[in-house]
Design a protein around this motif. Structure first.
Motif, PDB file in Angstrom:
ATOM      1  N   HIS A 189       0.849  -1.193   0.000  1.00 38.44           N
ATOM      2  CA  HIS A 189       0.000   0.000   0.000  1.00 38.44           C
ATOM      3  C   HIS A 189       0.886   1.244   0.000  1.00 38.44           C
ATOM      4  O   HIS A 189       2.005   1.229   0.500  1.00 38.44           O
ATOM      5  N   TYR A 190       0.348   2.335  -0.563  1.00 36.40           N
ATOM      6  CA  TYR A 190       1.088   3.584  -0.672  1.00 36.40           C
ATOM      7  C   TYR A 190       0.503   4.620   0.281  1.00 36.40           C
ATOM      8  O   TYR A 190      -0.720   4.667   0.479  1.00 36.40           O
ATOM      9  N   PRO A 191       1.350   5.461   0.850  1.00 40.11           N
ATOM     10  CA  PRO A 191       0.835   6.498   1.759  1.00 40.11           C
ATOM     11  C   PRO A 191       0.257   7.708   1.031  1.00 40.11           C
ATOM     12  O   PRO A 191      -0.306   8.597   1.675  1.00 40.11           O
ATOM     13  N   VAL A 192       0.413   7.775  -0.296  1.00 37.61           N
ATOM     14  CA  VAL A 192      -0.086   8.919  -1.065  1.00 37.61           C
ATOM     15  C   VAL A 192      -0.990   8.417  -2.172  1.00 37.61           C
ATOM     16  O   VAL A 192      -1.019   7.219  -2.483  1.00 37.61           O
ATOM     17  N   ASP A 193      -1.740   9.360  -2.783  1.00 38.61           N
ATOM     18  CA  ASP A 193      -2.677   8.998  -3.842  1.00 38.61           C
ATOM     19  C   ASP A 193      -2.771  10.153  -4.823  1.00 38.61           C
ATOM     20  O   ASP A 193      -2.622  11.318  -4.446  1.00 38.61           O
ATOM     21  N   LEU A 194      -3.028   9.842  -6.074  1.00 37.72           N
ATOM     22  CA  LEU A 194      -3.132  10.875  -7.100  1.00 37.72           C
ATOM     23  C   LEU A 194      -4.283  11.839  -6.827  1.00 37.72           C
ATOM     24  O   LEU A 194      -4.253  12.992  -7.270  1.00 37.72           O
ATOM     25  N   VAL A 195      -5.274  11.385  -6.088  1.00 38.11           N
ATOM     26  CA  VAL A 195      -6.419  12.248  -5.787  1.00 38.11           C
ATOM     27  C   VAL A 195      -6.014  13.440  -4.924  1.00 38.11           C
ATOM     28  O   VAL A 195      -6.744  14.444  -4.847  1.00 38.11           O
ATOM     29  N   ASP A 196      -4.840  13.361  -4.280  1.00 38.76           N
ATOM     30  CA  ASP A 196      -4.374  14.465  -3.438  1.00 38.76           C
ATOM     31  C   ASP A 196      -3.996  15.698  -4.254  1.00 38.76           C
ATOM     32  O   ASP A 196      -3.916  16.804  -3.695  1.00 38.76           O
ATOM     33  N   VAL A 197      -3.740  15.526  -5.543  1.00 37.26           N
ATOM     34  CA  VAL A 197      -3.251  16.626  -6.387  1.00 37.26           C
ATOM     35  C   VAL A 197      -4.428  17.456  -6.875  1.00 37.26           C
ATOM     36  O   VAL A 197      -5.327  16.955  -7.537  1.00 37.26           O
ATOM     37  N   LYS A 198      -4.397  18.755  -6.543  1.00 39.07           N
ATOM     38  CA  LYS A 198      -5.435  19.676  -6.994  1.00 39.07           C
ATOM     39  C   LYS A 198      -5.071  20.218  -8.377  1.00 39.07           C
ATOM     40  O   LYS A 198      -3.963  20.670  -8.612  1.00 39.07           O
TER      41      LYS A 198
END
Length: 510
Positions: A189-198
């Motif tokens: 699993h990753y701690p980040v996600d592409l959805v975080d990018v505005k």
């Protein structure tokens, strides 16, 4: 008296068995270690003597000779402490081994006899299993990693006394077992996600194309545009690591000593981001006894070079061979080692030294000559190996403050996996795995544009001054874009988007 016990050592990212022989005889006190030991191995005599005494055994005066075979390969590190100590105790008849299986031992000793973890346990265990060994004694902190190797009994110990009692049969230890599939699933699993990018929809689309075709990427934009944030999320949309890939990646990190604390398996795509002051040896590997560099630690993952022009040009140039061959070969007078280095390169840079050339909200203080010198720090041969040149502008306030969420990494990854599957099937008989690896011959065979798309390419060459190199890059990008759309034919829309990803080939930027 003479005693022998088996251990193992690492050569590159592979292990090999080592015979540890101890000969103890009466005479003047001496302790000699032979078999091409390095300084850390030679210093083991002091750790072993203290550990033996502090574990309740005797270390009588005499002549001690330790041989590490094969004698023509240099041995390094403290992992021979525990087998040396056990061999000495057997040679002096303070221990009588009752083991009848093929047993090997690795571990570093503290002065009080405690056993400390060592690097490279996974490749050591794999090599021992391959050579027909049945069991391995390891430091307790390394047990989970060693147990990833099937059909090898792994016995964790915490101190020298416990290891000695186990060898004599006076203490029973249960083999340490792990569920490899569960371990893999838990760590994936990753701690980040592409959805975080505005915002940055154009940039996120370029990341998807890069992931789908395994294309290298250069992002150009002002400070604060989100280039690093985007780069960190590229691994989350790459295809999931297979179990074999995870084990191969873990071997590299195990040898380098970079496995996360409490983690025995690297189950996600690595993301490495070295500082621009890194040396050539730090980037591709090296040293008197070569270690993996950042390009190998990024194996099966992403190598991110932020502020690309700030890196020394000589350092960047050494990456050209690993980018082509997917391996690093380091030759020394006594040894030549090969490390894996199959990675996706992501780089970023400002458009000029001050960072604001072309920014509508900030004035640029750089002269044309300064801008030209700044961009000239990146050599043409390195740019030749980067398919996507992407402009990343600053994010407007409305997009930063907006509540509308973009796509999650899992959604984008599904499309990437579909495109990669098409490529694997298409290139099954060529030895190529992704569109980025296509050579000129394969481009002509598999990247066939429609007449309209061919006309658009002609215009790019005539009006924008695209070189033959840029022409091939656009075709490869168009092939990937078509794969994402599920189209076998490359049409004008695919070519048009590919042209948009070659900003440095457009003379209008200058």
């Amino acid at each position: 008296m003479l005693a022998k016990i088996y251990s193992a050592a690492v050569k590159g990212v592979d292990g090999y068995p080592v015979e540890v022989e101890a000969d103890v005889s009466a005479g003047l006190s001496s302790f000699s270690t032979v078999g091409l030991p390095d300084a850390a191995v030679k210093e083991s005599k002091d750790r072993v003597q203290a550990a033996v005494r502090n574990s309740g055994y005797d270390f009588a005066p005499g002549s001690y000779t330790i041989n590490l075979a094969p004698a023509d390969i240099k041995k390094e590190g403290p992992s021979f402490d525990l087998p040396i100590a056990l061999a000495i105790l057997i040679a002096t008849r303070q221990l009588i081994s009752t083991r009848r299986d093929r047993l090997a031992v690795v571990g570093e000793l503290a002065l009080d006899g405690a056993v400390r973890p060592v690097r490279g346990v996974l490749p050591l265990a794999a090599a021992l299993k391959r050579e027909g060994f049945d069991a391995l004694i390891v430091p307790a902190d390394n047990a989970r990693e060693a147990a990833l190797v099937d059909e090898l009994d792994v016995y964790p110990v915490t101190d020298l006394a416990e290891a000695g009692e186990f060898i004599e049969g006076r203490r029973k230890l249960d083999p340490f077992n792990v569920d490899l599939e569960a371990e893999f699933a838990q760590a994936a699993h990753y701690p980040v996600d592409l959805v975080d990018v505005k915002g940055q929809e154009h940039a996120k689309r370029a990341l998807e194309v890069a992931a789908a075709g395994s294309h290298n990427l250069l992002m150009i934009g002002p400070p604060g545009a989100g280039k690093t944030m985007l780069a960190r999320r590229l691994p989350t949309i790459l295809p999931d690591l297979s179990l074999d890939e995870a084990l191969e990646t873990t071997r590299v990190h195990s040898v380098a000593g970079t496995l996360p604390a409490g983690r025995a398996l690297v189950a996600t795509r690595p993301f490495r981001s070295p500082h621009h002051t890194i040396s050539a040896a730090g980037l591709i590997g090296g040293g008197s006894y070569p270690r993996p560099g950042e390009v190998s630690l990024a194996h099966h993952g992403v190598l991110f070079l932020d502020e690309l022009p700030e890196f020394e040009r000589r350092v960047l140039e050494v990456m050209r061979q690993p980018m082509e061959d997917r391996i690093v070969t380091i030759a020394r007078a006594q040894i030549s080692l090969t490390f894996p280095a199959s990675f996706t390169l992501v780089t970023s840079m400002n458009p000029c030294p001050c960072g604001y050339h072309g920014d509508p909200k900030h004035s640029c203080s750089c002269t044309p000559a300064q801008i030209s010198r700044y961009r000239a720090k990146i050599s043409g041969p390195l740019l030749d190996r980067i398919d996507i040149h992407l402009e990343v502008p600053a994010v407007p306030y409305e997009e930063l403050a907006g509540r509308e969420a973009g796509e999650q990494s899992a959604t984008v990854k599904h499309r990437v996996n579909t495109a990669r599957t098409l490529q694997r099937e298409r290139y099954a008989e060529t030895g190529v795995h992704s569109n980025a690896e296509l050579n000129s011959k394969l481009i002509r065979r598999y990247c066939r544009p429609t007449d309209e798309a061919r006309h658009l390419l002609r215009q790019a060459v005539d009006r924008l001054g695209f070189s033959a190199r840029a022409y091939d890059r656009v075709l490869k990008l168009a092939r990937t874009i078509a794969d994402l759309e599920g189209d076998e034919v490359i049409n004008a829309a695919h070519v048009s988007e590919g042209i948009a990803y070659r900003s440095l080939d457009r003379p209008s930027r200058d």
